[in-house]
Design a protein around this motif. Sequence first.
Motif, PDB file in Angstrom:
ATOM      1  N   ILE A 322    -154.500  21.522 -41.728  1.00  0.00           N
ATOM      2  CA  ILE A 322    -155.733  22.182 -41.287  1.00  0.00           C
ATOM      3  C   ILE A 322    -156.390  22.910 -42.458  1.00  0.00           C
ATOM      4  CG2 ILE A 322    -156.649  24.056 -39.850  1.00  0.00           C
ATOM      5  CD1 ILE A 322    -154.530  23.312 -37.756  1.00  0.00           C
ATOM      6  N   ILE A 325    -158.726  21.020 -44.969  1.00  0.00           N
ATOM      7  CA  ILE A 325    -159.966  20.392 -44.494  1.00  0.00           C
ATOM      8  C   ILE A 325    -161.153  21.202 -45.006  1.00  0.00           C
ATOM      9  CG2 ILE A 325    -161.323  19.731 -42.465  1.00  0.00           C
ATOM     10  CD1 ILE A 325    -158.675  19.487 -40.937  1.00  0.00           C
ATOM     11  N   ARG A 331    -162.389  21.604 -39.319  1.00  0.00           N
ATOM     12  CA  ARG A 331    -161.222  22.476 -39.348  1.00  0.00           C
ATOM     13  C   ARG A 331    -161.036  23.159 -37.991  1.00  0.00           C
ATOM     14  NH1 ARG A 331    -160.088  26.822 -44.162  1.00  0.00           N
ATOM     15  NH2 ARG A 331    -160.849  25.071 -45.411  1.00  0.00           N
ATOM     16  N   SER A 366    -156.910  28.834 -38.940  1.00  0.00           N
ATOM     17  CA  SER A 366    -157.822  28.068 -39.792  1.00  0.00           C
ATOM     18  C   SER A 366    -157.908  28.621 -41.209  1.00  0.00           C
ATOM     19  CB  SER A 366    -159.221  28.052 -39.170  1.00  0.00           C
ATOM     20  OG  SER A 366    -159.736  29.360 -39.030  1.00  0.00           O
ATOM     21  N   TYR A 405    -163.406  15.802 -35.398  1.00  0.00           N
ATOM     22  CA  TYR A 405    -162.484  15.799 -36.526  1.00  0.00           C
ATOM     23  C   TYR A 405    -162.563  14.480 -37.282  1.00  0.00           C
ATOM     24  CZ  TYR A 405    -158.093  15.283 -39.047  1.00  0.00           C
ATOM     25  OH  TYR A 405    -157.159  15.040 -40.025  1.00  0.00           O
ATOM     26  N   THR A 409    -164.248  14.440 -41.087  1.00  0.00           N
ATOM     27  CA  THR A 409    -163.306  14.246 -42.179  1.00  0.00           C
ATOM     28  C   THR A 409    -163.541  12.911 -42.863  1.00  0.00           C
ATOM     29  OG1 THR A 409    -161.648  13.451 -40.576  1.00  0.00           O
ATOM     30  CG2 THR A 409    -161.496  15.747 -41.285  1.00  0.00           C
TER      31      THR A 409
END
Length: 413
Positions: A322, A325, A331, A366, A405, A409
């Motif tokens: 996490i 990212i 994240r 995070s 996500y 990403t």
Amino acid sequence: MPKAMQYTKGSIIYFEGDHDERIFIMQQGAVLLSSTDIESGQPVAEQVRSGEFFGVKSALGHFGREETATALVPTVAVALTIQEFEILFSNNKQLIMKMLRVFSNQLRQIHKKTESILNNVVADQQSGMLAVAQSFFDDEQFRSACDVYLKFLKRYPNSPQVQEVTKLYTNAKAHSDRAAQRSKYNTFTDSSDSDSSNLKLFSLPAFERFAKQYEPGEVIIAEYEPGDSFYLLQSGRVQLVKCVNGSSKNLDILKPGEFFGEMAILDNSPRSATCVATGNVKCLEFNKENFELLITGNPQMALMLLKIFCKRIYDQKRRFRILVIKDLQARMADVFLMLDEMNPIANPAEKQRRFNVTIPDIAHWSGLSVETARDEINKLVEKRKVELYDNYIIVNNIMDMKRMYDTRTNAVR
């Protein structure tokens, strides 16, 4: 019975992500374990040689394979079930200590990477202990602050900071005495959800001489102090706390039957977290000198520690993924995906999730400031992806988090 498996050159023994509870021992040949570095995204390769184990962590931890295993040449590997591995492990004292030290070191290395990415690097152990004490003081947990200051004075009686620390302790003690009736800690005395096998193993009268009692808010282990003992929690609850950039972050709650403090024993390193009694607590305390004798003489205990390391390594890697990212919305989404993995529901077809977390909790997971985490959560609220309440957050469709996500990403890559 363990089974000898033959693989031709180039054969895949298992793929990354596979759920397979076999553990392998290389008999002859060579196997390449290939994965991707979490931080850099670069390929990582490690060769397994004759007599070495592979596939241990994912099998014992019951999670997906972390790497792909490929036979480099014609290879024979012995496949063991978990039960067969446990029998072999329990009867080999040298193997017990080697594996515990290897896994402890792996966990320590992930901790160091996590500290680095959070910019939570302390100059030395003494500075670290003082930062821990100050974080407790700032949170008005004065009893805990006092304990850490006392531990500092006991560990470092010749430190040039002794006079200053004594003053800090006196101030914290005055606050602690005034706040004694309004402690922030709840008192737990039940033993529900405990590991009864460990409690039964150490319930003999001979172990009573190792028993220690702790009061609510009392610090059992202070982060950064040298590790010269480890513990089995017999009753009560223990809060694991980490000091991150001057602030205390709650990591976990330990229940009766769980061990703690063993990692510093195995790799001769400072404590990686502070352990605080959240109520009246009873522990068995074992010192560094009798650790190996105790572990090798109690295979059940050694196996439990090995499985604990497997889980902690997996959990720490999951969190580290996490933190690396770059896209903050991705994240946030991955934090919710991690929470979903940690709290599986009875009906997976149900898409809505309720997580009993707050914005400071999300900020912790995070690696962001509370203000930044609040801004990112509010963006999700505006898009009607989540609903924000005082003590919990509702994700309206967990698959939205997965899509967010994946999309964000992949775009960064």
